[in-house]
Design a protein around this motif. Structure first.
Motif, PDB file in Angstrom:
ATOM      1  N   VAL A  68      10.681  37.310  41.704  1.00  0.00           N
ATOM      2  CA  VAL A  68      10.253  37.243  40.301  1.00  0.00           C
ATOM      3  C   VAL A  68      11.354  36.721  39.372  1.00  0.00           C
ATOM      4  N   GLY A 107       4.262  38.050  32.731  1.00  0.00           N
ATOM      5  CA  GLY A 107       4.519  37.948  34.165  1.00  0.00           C
ATOM      6  C   GLY A 107       5.601  36.945  34.522  1.00  0.00           C
ATOM      7  N   LYS A 112      10.464  38.283  32.172  1.00  0.00           N
ATOM      8  CA  LYS A 112      11.309  38.622  31.016  1.00  0.00           C
ATOM      9  C   LYS A 112      11.820  40.062  31.087  1.00  0.00           C
ATOM     10  N   SER A 113      10.900  41.003  31.352  1.00  0.00           N
ATOM     11  CA  SER A 113      11.326  42.406  31.419  1.00  0.00           C
ATOM     12  C   SER A 113      12.303  42.611  32.563  1.00  0.00           C
ATOM     13  N   THR A 114      11.984  42.019  33.694  1.00  0.00           N
ATOM     14  CA  THR A 114      12.870  42.170  34.854  1.00  0.00           C
ATOM     15  C   THR A 114      14.256  41.622  34.533  1.00  0.00           C
TER      16      THR A 114
HETATM   17  P1  ADP Z   1       7.150  39.855  31.900  1.00  0.00           P
HETATM   18  O1  ADP Z   1       7.993  40.916  31.262  1.00  0.00           O
HETATM   19  O2  ADP Z   1       7.580  38.466  31.571  1.00  0.00           O
HETATM   20  O3  ADP Z   1       5.693  40.055  31.623  1.00  0.00           O
HETATM   21  P2  ADP Z   1       7.912  41.157  34.376  1.00  0.00           P
HETATM   22  O4  ADP Z   1       9.371  41.004  34.500  1.00  0.00           O
HETATM   23  O5  ADP Z   1       7.382  42.462  33.918  1.00  0.00           O
HETATM   24  O6  ADP Z   1       7.326  39.959  33.469  1.00  0.00           O
HETATM   25  O7  ADP Z   1       7.229  40.852  35.761  1.00  0.00           O
HETATM   26  C1  ADP Z   1       7.489  39.679  36.513  1.00  0.00           C
HETATM   27  C2  ADP Z   1       6.748  39.767  37.819  1.00  0.00           C
HETATM   28  O8  ADP Z   1       7.300  40.815  38.592  1.00  0.00           O
HETATM   29  C3  ADP Z   1       5.261  40.079  37.674  1.00  0.00           C
HETATM   30  O9  ADP Z   1       4.568  39.356  38.655  1.00  0.00           O
HETATM   31  C4  ADP Z   1       5.198  41.558  37.960  1.00  0.00           C
HETATM   32  O10 ADP Z   1       3.955  41.912  38.489  1.00  0.00           O
HETATM   33  C5  ADP Z   1       6.304  41.746  38.960  1.00  0.00           C
HETATM   34  N1  ADP Z   1       6.917  43.087  38.915  1.00  0.00           N
HETATM   35  C6  ADP Z   1       7.581  43.613  37.870  1.00  0.00           C
HETATM   36  N2  ADP Z   1       8.042  44.848  38.147  1.00  0.00           N
HETATM   37  C7  ADP Z   1       7.648  45.109  39.424  1.00  0.00           C
HETATM   38  C8  ADP Z   1       7.819  46.237  40.298  1.00  0.00           C
HETATM   39  N3  ADP Z   1       8.498  47.316  39.935  1.00  0.00           N
HETATM   40  N4  ADP Z   1       7.270  46.139  41.526  1.00  0.00           N
HETATM   41  C9  ADP Z   1       6.597  45.030  41.921  1.00  0.00           C
HETATM   42  N5  ADP Z   1       6.417  43.943  41.144  1.00  0.00           N
HETATM   43  C10 ADP Z   1       6.931  43.984  39.910  1.00  0.00           C
END
Ligand code: ADP
Ligand code: MG
Length: 264
Positions: free
Chosen positions: A39, A60, A63-65
């Motif tokens: 991701v 998705g 960004k959060s990650t």
């Molecule tokens: P955004 O904040 O841009 O919406 P995220 O960083 O939340 O994106 O998520 C990026 C991708 O990682 C997405 O496909 C999400 O489903 C996946 N994802 C995020 N956190 C987890 C987790 N703890 N386990 C599995 N997949 C995750």
């Protein structure tokens, strides 16, 4: 032609902060996978001390990650992240606490403790993690609540506060350990429209204070007016980064262009 040149020059400047500015956050070829799902893909990024960066991109896109990796709410799968030029891989115990003391985090959903007053939410970490006396911790909490305009709400519980007020308490809480860096994950996305302004105002004040800020946001007014730089992510990659005026007037990547057509 002229435009292309100045754009290239601008992105060169922004992707390499001048050497006299210390680098607060640096990603070197960082990847993050959940299982087989990558991701975050080979991200390189430098954020200068005192810089305000807005991170945008579709849902998705990672960004959060990206920001959760910075204070190790997630751990990297590859590459490394340096905070103030120090490597941060596999920190635990005291070193991890030290890192988190240095980096504030504000969540979309406030995450306040329902059974604690605003003041106690703010002072908790000082007492529990840093061994402050209750009276001194409360005094500092009150000063921070005053700074976010909530001195008169110090003894209120979260359920007695509006969403905007709760988020301002959460910002005060994130500041209580005097972090040099503060991360925001869509801080206004859970708020009713009439409460967004009061939170953005606090963030604007904070931006002027010289703290390093990385803000995931759909609030394009923040990105446009307050950020020094806008980063556009999609598919776990940084596809574009530029000064706001450049990004909003002349987005270069087709996916950034499409994204802006939707949100503006
Ligand atoms: P955004 O904040 O841009 O919406 P995220 O960083 O939340 O994106 O998520 C990026 C991708 O990682 C997405 O496909 C999400 O489903 C996946 N994802 C995020 N956190 C987890 C987790 N703890 N386990 C599995 N997949 C995750
Ligand atoms: Mg997110």
């Amino acid at each position: 032609q002229q435009d292309t040149l100045s754009t290239a020059a601008a992105s060169a400047v922004f992707s390499h902060p001048s050497p006299d500015k210390t680098v607060a956050v640096e990603f070197r070829q960082v990847s993050k996978a959940f299982g087989h799902h990558e991701v975050i893909r080979n991200v390189d990024l430098q954020v200068a001390s005192g810089e305000v960066v807005a991170v945008c991109g579709p849902s998705g896109s990672g960004k959060s990650t990206l920001i959760r990796l910075i204070n190790q709410l997630e751990t990297v799968s590859g590459g490394e992240i340096l905070i103030d030029q120090q490597p941060t891989r596999n920190l635990s115990g005291a070193a991890l606490r030290q890192l988190r003391t240095h980096i504030g985090f504000v969540f979309q959903q406030f995450n306040l403790y329902a059974h604690l007053t605003a003041q106690d939410n703010v002072s908790l970490a000082l007492i529990k993690v840093h061994g402050w006396k209750k009276s001194e911790a409360r005094e500092k909490a009150l000063a921070l609540l005053t700074r976010v305009g909530l001195r008169d709400k110090a003894l209120h519980y979260p359920e007695q506060l509006s969403g905007g007020q709760q988020q301002r308490v959460a910002i005060a809480r994130a500041l209580v350990t005097d972090p040099n860096i503060i991360l925001f994950d869509e801080p206004t996305s859970a708020l009713d429209p009439e409460m967004i302004g009061e939170v953005l105002l606090v963030m604007q004040e904070l931006a002027k204070s010289g703290i390093t800020m990385i803000v995931v946001t759909h609030e394009m007014s923040f990105a446009r007016e307050i950020a020094d730089r806008v980063i556009f992510m999609d598919g776990g990659e940084i596809l574009e980064q530029a000064a706001p005026e450049e990004f909003f007037l002349r987005p270069k990547h087709p996916r950034a262009q499409r994204f802006l057509q939707k949100v503006l």
